[in-house]
Motif scaffolding. Structure first.
Motif, PDB file in Angstrom:
ATOM      1  N   THR A 198      -3.972   2.794   3.909  1.00 39.97           N
ATOM      2  CA  THR A 198      -3.189   4.026   3.973  1.00 39.97           C
ATOM      3  C   THR A 198      -3.685   4.908   5.113  1.00 39.97           C
ATOM      4  N   ILE A 211      -3.371  -3.402   1.223  1.00 38.70           N
ATOM      5  CA  ILE A 211      -2.801  -2.095   1.558  1.00 38.70           C
ATOM      6  C   ILE A 211      -3.843  -1.222   2.232  1.00 38.70           C
ATOM      7  N   ARG A 240      -3.708  -4.888  -4.059  1.00 39.17           N
ATOM      8  CA  ARG A 240      -4.083  -3.620  -3.436  1.00 39.17           C
ATOM      9  C   ARG A 240      -4.972  -3.821  -2.218  1.00 39.17           C
ATOM     10  N   CYS A 290       5.953  -6.266  -0.529  1.00 39.80           N
ATOM     11  CA  CYS A 290       4.585  -6.722  -0.795  1.00 39.80           C
ATOM     12  C   CYS A 290       4.566  -7.798  -1.873  1.00 39.80           C
TER      13      CYS A 290
END
Length: 330
Positions: A91, A89, A86, A57
């Motif tokens: 999840t 990203i 962030r 990343c």
């Protein structure tokens, strides 16, 4: 071009920092690559996978990751990133069966490719089931690239089909030739068959039977069958650009050579050696498999490989070269 496949939904709880909403199929911005990462894949997971995801990343500002695994492992990645990073990203909170979760992210269009260092058999089966196999492919091939004195060699299979028949290896010869032609722009790749000697009739029943089939086999990219090769020929890289073998022998050879190169140095004149990761060829999607013993840099290299293959539309180009237009879920 291969058509996208909608896979079955696996139970998971999605959390997003600004990316895709649950169940929504999207297409990434030009230049971006959305990679689903199996956080529980590997002998030292999730620590090494978290390390690899962070390295990847930070190295690629156009990379977007979908982290598939337990919440604490995903949170470790988010906590280590700058607030701006962030947002790249997403999840998928999946306590178990993270391989299926990563495959489903690709099948449902939430990711462009996936990377796992988990169980090879489980990864191959999930990818074949959810993404679909290309027609004629009964056993997809794990395809690795090794550095050689002359440059590099494409080696397959390295772990997917440990006990193949002649037809399977003939298909793998086609896949390897297309891979070399598309990804490395090798003109008229030379395809060799790995055995214990270069004299006719050397090897087990499979190796004795296969040359007669390969001699007359039409190969993509102007490739041709170059004959039998030995292990030493792979290190030198002068006899063949693609080497075909069964997954058992290929896996033993791959791990042995990679360990030897780690202790000494790769023979390749290239400054950057090929990543220690394999592409699963024969399924309708970009699936990269890393060693179970992979370290953080290996996982990062696998993620970078998956991103590069997606950006270059390599899997679709290989499928086009092999004249495929649909996939099978048989």
């Amino acid at each position: 071009m291969t058509r996208p496949i909608i896979g079955r939904v696996v139970p998971e709880r999605w959390r997003t920092t600004g990316a895709t909403a649950p169940g929504q199929r999207t297409v990434g911005e030009p230049g971006t690559a959305r990679i689903a990462v199996d956080l529980l894949g590997g002998d030292q997971a999730p620590a090494v996978v978290v390390d690899g995801a962070l390295r990847a990343c930070r190295a690629d500002p156009s990379l977007h990751l979908t982290l598939v695994g337990p919440a604490d492992a995903a949170d470790a990645v988010l906590a280590a990133l700058k607030p701006g990073d962030r947002r790249r990203i997403t999840t998928a909170i999946t306590p178990t069966d993270t391989i299926s979760g990563a495959v489903a992210a690709v099948a449902q269009g939430r990711a462009d490719a996936l990377v796992s260092a988990g169980d090879t058999r489980a990864t191959v089966l999930a990818a074949a089931r959810e993404l679909g196999r290309w027609p004629g492919i009964r056993r997809p091939a794990l395809t690795a690239v090794l550095p050689t004195v002359a440059g590099r060699v494409v080696l397959l299979d390295v772990g997917s089909s440990v006990d193949p028949d002649e037809e399977t290896l003939a298909w793998h010869a086609r896949l390897g030739a297309a891979y070399a032609a598309v990804v490395y722009q090798v003109p008229a790749p030379r395809v060799g068959l790995l055995t214990i000697g270069t004299e006719p009739g050397k090897g087990d029943r499979l190796r004795r039977a296969l040359p007669n089939l390969l001699v007359d086999l039409p190969l993509p990219g102007g490739a041709r069958y170059a004959g039998l090769v030995e292990g030493g020929d792979i290190v030198l890289g002068r006899a063949a650009d693609v080497v075909v073998t069964d997954g058992f022998t290929g896996n033993v050879l791959l791990k042995g050579l990679e360990t030897a190169y780690a202790l000494t140095r790769p023979p390749s004149p290239d400054k950057t050696p090929p990543p220690r990761a394999a592409l699963l060829l024969g399924v309708s999607g970009t699936v990269v498999v890393c060693h179970g013993a992979a370290a953080g840099p290996d996982l990062a290299a696998g993620i970078a490989l998956a991103a590069d293959l997606h950006r270059r539309a390599s899997v679709a180009a290989i499928a086009d070269l092999l004249r495929y237009s649909e996939v099978s879920h048989d």
